[in-house]
Design a protein around this motif. Sequence first.
Motif, PDB file in Angstrom:
ATOM      1  N   LEU A   1      29.895 -49.713  17.770  1.00 37.82           N
ATOM      2  CA  LEU A   1      29.952 -48.266  17.526  1.00 37.82           C
ATOM      3  C   LEU A   1      28.646 -47.781  16.912  1.00 37.82           C
ATOM      4  O   LEU A   1      28.152 -46.694  17.228  1.00 37.82           O
ATOM      5  CB  LEU A   1      31.099 -47.925  16.575  1.00 37.82           C
TER       6      LEU A   1
ATOM      7  N   ALA B   1      40.038 -37.535  18.900  1.00 39.00           N
ATOM      8  CA  ALA B   1      39.859 -37.360  17.449  1.00 39.00           C
ATOM      9  C   ALA B   1      39.811 -35.875  17.117  1.00 39.00           C
ATOM     10  O   ALA B   1      40.492 -35.394  16.221  1.00 39.00           O
ATOM     11  CB  ALA B   1      38.584 -38.044  16.976  1.00 39.00           C
TER      12      ALA B   1
ATOM     13  N   ASP C   1      34.888 -38.447  22.231  1.00 37.75           N
ATOM     14  CA  ASP C   1      35.905 -38.774  21.223  1.00 37.75           C
ATOM     15  C   ASP C   1      36.870 -37.601  21.065  1.00 37.75           C
ATOM     16  O   ASP C   1      37.218 -37.190  19.950  1.00 37.75           O
ATOM     17  CB  ASP C   1      35.203 -39.117  19.893  1.00 37.75           C
TER      18      ASP C   1
ATOM     19  N   SER D   1      38.370 -45.598  12.437  1.00 35.34           N
ATOM     20  CA  SER D   1      37.295 -46.073  13.289  1.00 35.34           C
ATOM     21  C   SER D   1      36.140 -46.699  12.514  1.00 35.34           C
ATOM     22  O   SER D   1      35.373 -47.456  13.057  1.00 35.34           O
ATOM     23  CB  SER D   1      36.815 -44.982  14.232  1.00 35.34           C
TER      24      SER D   1
ATOM     25  N   SER E   1      35.281 -44.091  19.994  1.00 31.90           N
ATOM     26  CA  SER E   1      35.897 -44.610  18.779  1.00 31.90           C
ATOM     27  C   SER E   1      36.585 -45.934  19.035  1.00 31.90           C
ATOM     28  O   SER E   1      36.767 -46.343  20.183  1.00 31.90           O
ATOM     29  CB  SER E   1      36.847 -43.579  18.185  1.00 31.90           C
TER      30      SER E   1
ATOM     31  N   ALA F   1      40.608 -41.662  14.414  1.00 35.26           N
ATOM     32  CA  ALA F   1      39.393 -41.330  13.660  1.00 35.26           C
ATOM     33  C   ALA F   1      39.437 -41.903  12.248  1.00 35.26           C
ATOM     34  O   ALA F   1      38.431 -42.362  11.732  1.00 35.26           O
ATOM     35  CB  ALA F   1      39.217 -39.832  13.612  1.00 35.26           C
TER      36      ALA F   1
END
Length: 375
Positions: free
Chosen positions: A311, A10, A7, A329, A322, A326
Amino acid sequence: MKKIYLDNAATTQIRPEVIQEMVKVMSEEYGNPSSTHSFGRSSKSILELSRKSIAKCFNVSSQEIIFTSGATEANNWILNSAIVDLKVERIITSKIEHHAVLHTIEILEKKHAIKVEYVKIKPDGTIDINHLVELLSENIPTLVSLMHVNNEIGTVLDLEEIGKICKQHHAYFHSDTVQSIGKTTFDLQEIPVDFLVASAHKFHGPKGVGFAFIRKGVLLNPLFYGGEQEKGLRPGTESVHNIVGMTKALEMAYQLLEEEKKHISDLKKYTINQLQDSFDGIKVNGNPDHTFYNILNVCLPFSEAKTSMILFNLDMKGIAVSRGSACQSGSLKPSHVLAEILNDDDIKKPSLRISFSHFNTTEDIDAFIEVLKGI
Ligand code: PLP
């Protein structure tokens, strides 16, 4: 259980070398850069050396780099000042900008009664340049605000081309370059852009620090008041350890760029191949040939019912990816970016953003795909 971090759009893991530099400054260089005694002068000198080093990365002068708390602040400052100080009466942007730009513009539109226009987005997630030119043909003092690399799907804007179009139409040009700074080179003598923003935590530096590039001769006032730091443009005691960390992270990012870019690009290709081998009907969101090398957004051929669980299931196995930016998410609402480009069927299916760094390996990808297969 080995945890796997995919991720990186993010935020990123700080490089150990960056932490080392920051700890040194925190323990030894605690003077306030505005103090005139030796402690303060020493901090001030570190600050200015950092500014010089950052400016060199972009071929600009030190005075064009202003330190901020990050990109949200820098975007707010620039957008606000374009209206208040530069007297623009219109902002042209797109519906796929980060909320740090989109929501700010929505508030400014109400507050200042300016005109806001949105450039059309093509189905592959790129900007319709003909539409931009058409909008610009109306002669109103304008700021164009278009991001360089989209944080969700990785589409890339040609900054030089858009900059030239803006110049021809006497419009100011701001680009949110959060996802690309430290990941690709910029020669700002060649790119006619007035404002760029950066955030250190996106390129393996600390959180809570970034900078704005403000082209020499473009005169802005500060967003808030209370001190003479940053030539009065950004009051508040400078976060010297963070600025030093950001500088070290940026220097390393550019020193290691070619090797890390190759590693990450290969990893992205590997991921696409493995996903295609494992899931019939998987689609890459955005044009796979024109997306940035560290971001991959895929639409999985799973039922809508699995969207909410995906997720969570990955997280239970220690895998971080994600569904959007972020801040979104955790939400089940489709991302505002995907909503612009996906058809009604695909938007219901789960899409995942996988974003890579040089710390990732093919073993990380294999583990991620194994877990995905089990969902
Ligand atoms: N712009 C883009 C494109 C981003 O991806 C982000 C971070 O998520 C931001 C702005 C906000 O940056 P910061 O975390 O420095 O406020």
